[in-house]
Design an enzyme around this catalytic site. Structure first.
Site, PDB file in Angstrom:
ATOM      1  N   TYR A 282       0.831  -1.210   0.000  1.00 39.27           N
ATOM      2  CA  TYR A 282       0.000   0.000   0.000  1.00 39.27           C
ATOM      3  C   TYR A 282       0.866   1.260   0.000  1.00 39.27           C
ATOM      4  O   TYR A 282       0.504   2.263  -0.615  1.00 39.27           O
ATOM      5  CB  TYR A 282      -0.962  -0.015   1.193  1.00 39.27           C
TER       6      TYR A 282
ATOM      7  N   GLN B  16     -15.774   3.902  -6.219  1.00 43.23           N
ATOM      8  CA  GLN B  16     -15.183   2.679  -5.673  1.00 43.23           C
ATOM      9  C   GLN B  16     -13.682   2.881  -5.486  1.00 43.23           C
ATOM     10  O   GLN B  16     -12.998   2.037  -4.916  1.00 43.23           O
ATOM     11  CB  GLN B  16     -15.419   1.498  -6.620  1.00 43.23           C
TER      12      GLN B  16
ATOM     13  N   HIS C 195     -15.275   2.357  -0.912  1.00 46.53           N
ATOM     14  CA  HIS C 195     -14.211   1.424  -0.524  1.00 46.53           C
ATOM     15  C   HIS C 195     -13.098   2.098   0.264  1.00 46.53           C
ATOM     16  O   HIS C 195     -12.009   1.545   0.393  1.00 46.53           O
ATOM     17  CB  HIS C 195     -13.654   0.732  -1.773  1.00 46.53           C
TER      18      HIS C 195
ATOM     19  N   GLY D  76     -15.980   3.738 -15.878  1.00 51.14           N
ATOM     20  CA  GLY D  76     -14.746   3.067 -15.498  1.00 51.14           C
ATOM     21  C   GLY D  76     -14.883   1.940 -14.520  1.00 51.14           C
ATOM     22  O   GLY D  76     -13.975   1.706 -13.717  1.00 51.14           O
TER      23      GLY D  76
ATOM     24  N   ASN E 199     -17.180   3.159 -20.871  1.00 51.60           N
ATOM     25  CA  ASN E 199     -16.198   2.098 -20.690  1.00 51.60           C
ATOM     26  C   ASN E 199     -15.720   1.670 -22.074  1.00 51.60           C
ATOM     27  O   ASN E 199     -16.542   1.517 -22.971  1.00 51.60           O
ATOM     28  CB  ASN E 199     -16.861   0.908 -19.975  1.00 51.60           C
TER      29      ASN E 199
HETATM   30  P1  OAD Z   1     -11.794  -3.025 -12.464  1.00 47.57           P
HETATM   31  O1  OAD Z   1     -10.316  -3.012 -12.646  1.00 47.57           O
HETATM   32  O2  OAD Z   1     -12.484  -4.311 -12.077  1.00 47.57           O
HETATM   33  O3  OAD Z   1     -12.499  -2.557 -13.820  1.00 47.57           O
HETATM   34  C1  OAD Z   1     -12.030  -1.382 -14.443  1.00 47.57           C
HETATM   35  C2  OAD Z   1     -12.967  -1.089 -15.597  1.00 47.57           C
HETATM   36  O4  OAD Z   1     -12.535   0.132 -16.190  1.00 47.57           O
HETATM   37  C3  OAD Z   1     -12.936  -2.153 -16.696  1.00 47.57           C
HETATM   38  O5  OAD Z   1     -14.266  -2.474 -17.061  1.00 47.57           O
HETATM   39  C4  OAD Z   1     -12.181  -1.480 -17.842  1.00 47.57           C
HETATM   40  O6  OAD Z   1     -12.702  -1.883 -19.108  1.00 47.57           O
HETATM   41  C5  OAD Z   1     -12.522  -0.032 -17.596  1.00 47.57           C
HETATM   42  N1  OAD Z   1     -11.534   0.918 -18.102  1.00 47.57           N
HETATM   43  C6  OAD Z   1     -10.216   0.733 -18.308  1.00 47.57           C
HETATM   44  N2  OAD Z   1      -9.649   1.887 -18.757  1.00 47.57           N
HETATM   45  C7  OAD Z   1     -10.652   2.821 -18.806  1.00 47.57           C
HETATM   46  C8  OAD Z   1     -10.721   4.181 -19.166  1.00 47.57           C
HETATM   47  N3  OAD Z   1      -9.624   4.841 -19.574  1.00 47.57           N
HETATM   48  N4  OAD Z   1     -11.920   4.818 -19.084  1.00 47.57           N
HETATM   49  C9  OAD Z   1     -13.031   4.150 -18.681  1.00 47.57           C
HETATM   50  N5  OAD Z   1     -13.032   2.837 -18.318  1.00 47.57           N
HETATM   51  C10 OAD Z   1     -11.854   2.198 -18.384  1.00 47.57           C
HETATM   52  O7  OAD Z   1     -12.117  -1.871 -11.460  1.00 47.57           O
HETATM   53  P2  OAD Z   1     -13.464  -1.639 -10.686  1.00 47.57           P
HETATM   54  O8  OAD Z   1     -14.653  -2.014 -11.498  1.00 47.57           O
HETATM   55  O9  OAD Z   1     -13.418  -0.238 -10.177  1.00 47.57           O
HETATM   56  O10 OAD Z   1     -12.640  -3.241  -4.590  1.00 47.57           O
HETATM   57  O11 OAD Z   1     -13.308  -2.645  -9.452  1.00 47.57           O
HETATM   58  C11 OAD Z   1     -14.277  -2.553  -8.439  1.00 47.57           C
HETATM   59  C12 OAD Z   1     -13.631  -2.990  -7.163  1.00 47.57           C
HETATM   60  O12 OAD Z   1     -12.998  -4.284  -7.335  1.00 47.57           O
HETATM   61  C13 OAD Z   1     -12.513  -2.099  -6.690  1.00 47.57           C
HETATM   62  O13 OAD Z   1     -12.998  -0.957  -6.026  1.00 47.57           O
HETATM   63  C14 OAD Z   1     -11.796  -3.024  -5.731  1.00 47.57           C
HETATM   64  C15 OAD Z   1     -11.771  -4.289  -6.561  1.00 47.57           C
HETATM   65  O14 OAD Z   1     -11.788  -5.426  -5.749  1.00 47.57           O
HETATM   66  C16 OAD Z   1     -12.047  -3.038  -3.356  1.00 47.57           C
HETATM   67  O15 OAD Z   1     -10.905  -2.651  -3.258  1.00 47.57           O
HETATM   68  C17 OAD Z   1     -12.944  -3.363  -2.201  1.00 47.57           C
END
Ligand code: OAD
Length: 259
Positions: free
Chosen positions: A72, A106, A124, A196, A222
């Site tokens: 971290y 998130q 989160h 995102g 996305n």
């Molecule tokens: P993810 O890494 O799971 O997903 C990221 C999303 O962003 C994907 O669908 C990509 O296609 C999209 N993406 C990538 N680049 C992008 C851009 N430039 N503009 C827009 N979208 C883009 O991340 P989260 O969905 O945020 O939880 O994950 C949710 C949670 O899962 C996180 O908060 C974390 C993780 O476990 C905790 O830490 C509790």
């Protein structure tokens, strides 16, 4: 990959202009253009060398507090050397142009606040804050500075406590107050902008459907198609730093002001 389109659908622009209660839900993709790896790509990059459960869980911290603390600290340094991108700034601009705006994230990087967003609901947590592992009380940065050589530093709040990041780990409950505020905002929204997020982690991933059940129209931003984009009224395929400024500019045009 073909460059993303630039024109917003007319019916989306009209809906945006008429929206009175807008809620935005962001995920790691919104910080991708700030150089912060997402969790998905991180599986190939940032997290490829580690088992996420070994780093972001109470069990992982108990098993190896130093490794989790150091990972971290590495992420904090990465975030500290990065800046919000136009997508973050566009959301702050949008908030100033609608009657009621609620930003739910998130992400734990604090970039929305750095870009000027206020009253951000951090589902989160926030990696820049440190808490006691036993009492969850906030640990003052001065204490951390005085104990910088210890990985992790002991807690000032409990004899058996250690310092840990103020983030929600796998298997931990979200802050009930924050979650209920987010659910209330989603259920009262007339427009939800999702950007995102893979929509894979609940309860955050359930917020767009909750908004839609209560009559909200939904926009998903996305580069990839997700479960959320398939349910959305509009899926803007491409980066959030490309589309969010266009949303802000379109609303500013309708309001006759520059964002
Ligand atoms: P993810 O890494 O799971 O997903 C990221 C999303 O962003 C994907 O669908 C990509 O296609 C999209 N993406 C990538 N680049 C992008 C851009 N430039 N503009 C827009 N979208 C883009 O991340 P989260 O969905 O945020 O939880 O994950 C949710 C949670 O899962 C996180 O908060 C974390 C993780 O476990 C905790 O830490 C509790």
């Amino acid at each position: 990959m073909a460059p993303p389109a630039t024109a917003l659908p007319d019916d989306l622009v009209q809906t945006l202009g008429q929206a009175k209660r807008v809620v935005a839900l962001t995920g790691a993709g919104v910080s991708a253009e700030s150089g912060i790896p997402t969790f998905r790509e991180a599986q190939r990059g940032l997290w490829a060398q580690f088992d996420p459960m070994a780093l972001a869980s109470p069990e992982g911290f108990a098993a190896d507090p130093a490794r989790v603390w150091d990972w971290y600290q590495w992420r904090r340094e990465l975030i500290g050397n990065s800046l919000p991108n136009p997508g973050h700034h566009a959301l702050a601009e949008l908030a100033g142009m609608v009657d009621r705006f609620c930003l739910i994230t998130q992400n734990v990087d604090g970039f929305h606040q750095l870009a000027g967003s206020t009253n951000v609901l951090e589902l989160h947590g926030n990696i820049t804050r440190t808490i006691c592992s036993r009492t969850r009380k906030i640990v003052d940065p001065d204490w951390l500075a005085r104990h910088a050589g210890q990985h992790p530093p002991p807690s000032p709040h409990h004899p058996d406590g250690l310092c840990r990041p103020d983030v929600v780990w796998f298997g931990e409950a979200l802050d009930e107050r924050v979650l209920s505020q987010a659910m209330q905002a989603a259920s009262q929204a007339d427009l939800m902008i999702v950007a995102g997020t893979a929509g894979a982690v609940y309860p955050a991933a359930g917020l767009p459907a909750l908004a839609a059940e209560h009559g909200a129209r939904t926009i998903d931003i996305n580069p990839e198609a997700t479960a959320i984009s398939r349910l959305a009224d509009w899926h803007l395929s491409g980066p959030s730093a490309h589309w969010l400024p266009r949303l802000a500019a379109a609303l500013a045009d309708q309001n006759g002001s520059s964002p």
